[in-house]
Design an enzyme around this catalytic site. Structure first.
Site, short mmCIF file in Angstrom:
data_model
loop_
_atom_site.label_atom_id
_atom_site.label_comp_id
_atom_site.label_asym_id
_atom_site.label_seq_id
_atom_site.Cartn_x
_atom_site.Cartn_y
_atom_site.Cartn_z
N HIS A 108 -5.53 9.80 1.61
CA HIS A 108 -5.02 8.91 2.83
C HIS A 108 -5.24 9.91 4.06
O HIS A 108 -4.64 9.47 4.93
CB HIS A 108 -3.69 8.68 2.53
CG HIS A 108 -3.30 7.26 3.01
ND1 HIS A 108 -3.19 7.17 4.47
CD2 HIS A 108 -3.31 6.07 2.72
CE1 HIS A 108 -2.96 6.00 4.63
NE2 HIS A 108 -2.77 5.12 3.73
N HIS B 192 3.68 -2.42 3.21
CA HIS B 192 3.81 -1.06 2.54
C HIS B 192 4.88 -0.93 1.71
O HIS B 192 6.11 -1.56 1.66
CB HIS B 192 3.79 -0.02 3.73
CG HIS B 192 2.45 -0.13 4.35
ND1 HIS B 192 2.22 -0.91 5.46
CD2 HIS B 192 1.21 0.73 4.40
CE1 HIS B 192 0.95 -0.80 5.84
NE2 HIS B 192 0.20 0.22 5.06
N HIS C 157 -5.95 3.30 -4.04
CA HIS C 157 -5.95 3.37 -2.52
C HIS C 157 -6.42 4.69 -2.22
O HIS C 157 -6.33 5.38 -0.98
CB HIS C 157 -4.67 3.26 -2.09
CG HIS C 157 -4.47 3.03 -0.61
ND1 HIS C 157 -5.10 2.08 0.09
CD2 HIS C 157 -3.39 3.62 0.41
CE1 HIS C 157 -4.72 2.29 1.57
NE2 HIS C 157 -3.60 3.02 1.63
N ASP D 137 0.88 -1.33 -0.06
CA ASP D 137 -0.09 -0.04 0.07
C ASP D 137 0.75 1.13 0.04
O ASP D 137 1.96 1.22 0.40
CB ASP D 137 -0.96 0.08 1.27
CG ASP D 137 -1.99 -1.10 1.25
OD1 ASP D 137 -1.89 -1.79 0.33
OD2 ASP D 137 -2.93 -0.99 2.06
N ASP D 138 0.19 2.29 -0.29
CA ASP D 138 0.53 3.70 -0.19
C ASP D 138 1.71 4.14 -1.31
O ASP D 138 2.20 5.21 -1.10
CB ASP D 138 1.27 3.88 1.40
CG ASP D 138 0.48 4.04 2.34
OD1 ASP D 138 -0.85 3.65 2.15
OD2 ASP D 138 0.88 3.76 3.37
ZN LIG Z 1 -2.51 3.25 3.26
#
Ligand SMILES: [Zn+2]
Length: 275
Positions: free
Chosen positions: A130, A229, A126, A76-77
């Site tokens: 955020h 991540h 995503h 993610d991210d």
């Molecule tokens: Zn995230």
């Protein structure tokens, strides 16, 4: 074809394996009308050698698939400024993975996103901010962030992804009404089975946590989705995990749009952000 006619129509003396070989080479006999009424073939079918062999082979293939030890790596991210290194590591171990990426990061590092698609990794969304407050602000806000992210990704790669993961996971802020809304637009919401907690420190502790959980899930026949991540320390220690997976005969796979997306259920745990 002539060989098949000969084997099936005139002098069938072969074993089941012979039939399978012949069928694999030439297609099943019922594609050949003149053979359908052949007494010898009827006898063969009656004895069930041919049909049973095919069914048996199919069963074995399904079994093999079910017996495969599969894990789904997700990051993610990203893409972070280290994403190329992450791909280098994954490429080295011939691992598959799925990336849930943020629109501003995609814009900042478009080349590595193109590389992901070209190499055959799965790309997912995503959101944009955020920021839990903004993302979960209303029923429409998760949808709007994912739609924007989807456009950004599509513009750069040509891929219109419907795979999404919401920031911090879907529980507790992704209310049932929010889920319905976003799914009605064709998005597929993915959470995870194993949380690596890789962001909690810069050490390799997360690797051993993940390995322990993979062992537990494998023992009950589950194919876990693992949350990690796209960040330097995770990339640094990822080879330990990939090495272990290889040694223990695990196969890594991409999340696919054809799969049933796995997300956490609210079960009375969900509530609007800030309440
Ligand atoms: Zn995230």
């Amino acid at each position: 074809m002539i060989i098949l006619l000969f084997i099936v129509g005139f002098s069938f003396r072969g074993t089941e394996d012979d039939v399978i070989v012949a069928v694999q080479k030439h297609g099943p006999p019922n594609e050949i009308p003149m053979l359908k009424n052949s007494p010898e073939l009827k006898q063969t079918m009656k004895g069930s050698t041919y049909a049973d062999s095919i069914i048996q082979k199919e069963k074995e293939l399904i079994q093999q698939e079910e017996n495969q030890k599969i894990v789904y790596l997700t990051f993610d991210d990203g893409p972070s400024s280290d994403a190329n290194q992450l791909l280098d590591v994954l490429d080295h171990y011939r691992a598959k993975a799925t990336f849930f990426m943020l629109a501003p990061q995609i814009k900042a590092h478009p080349e590595v996103v193109k590389r992901m698609v070209k190499t055959g990794y799965a790309v997912g969304l995503h959101g944009v901010t955020h920021d839990a407050h903004q993302f979960y602000h209303s029923k429409k806000s998760p949808l709007h962030e994912m739609q924007e992210d989807q456009k950004v990704l599509e513009k750069i790669t040509g891929v219109k992804s419907t795979l999404i993961r919401t920031p911090y996971g879907s529980v507790p802020y992704m209310l049932d009404s929010y889920r319905k809304e976003i799914e009605s637009y064709g998005f597929q919401l993915w959470d995870w089975d194993i949380d690596s907690d890789d962001w909690k420190s810069n050490s390799k502790a997360f690797v051993y946590r993940v390995i322990n959980e993979i062992k537990l899930m494998e023992s009950v026949g589950k194919h876990p989705v693992i949350l990690m991540h796209d960040r330097g320390p995770t990339i640094k220690y990822l080879p330990i995990l990939l090495n272990w997976l290889n040694k223990n005969h695990f196969v890594t796979k991409n999340l696919e749009e054809s799969m049933d997306a796995y997300s956490f259920k609210c079960n009375d745990r969900c509530h609007p952000f800030g309440s």
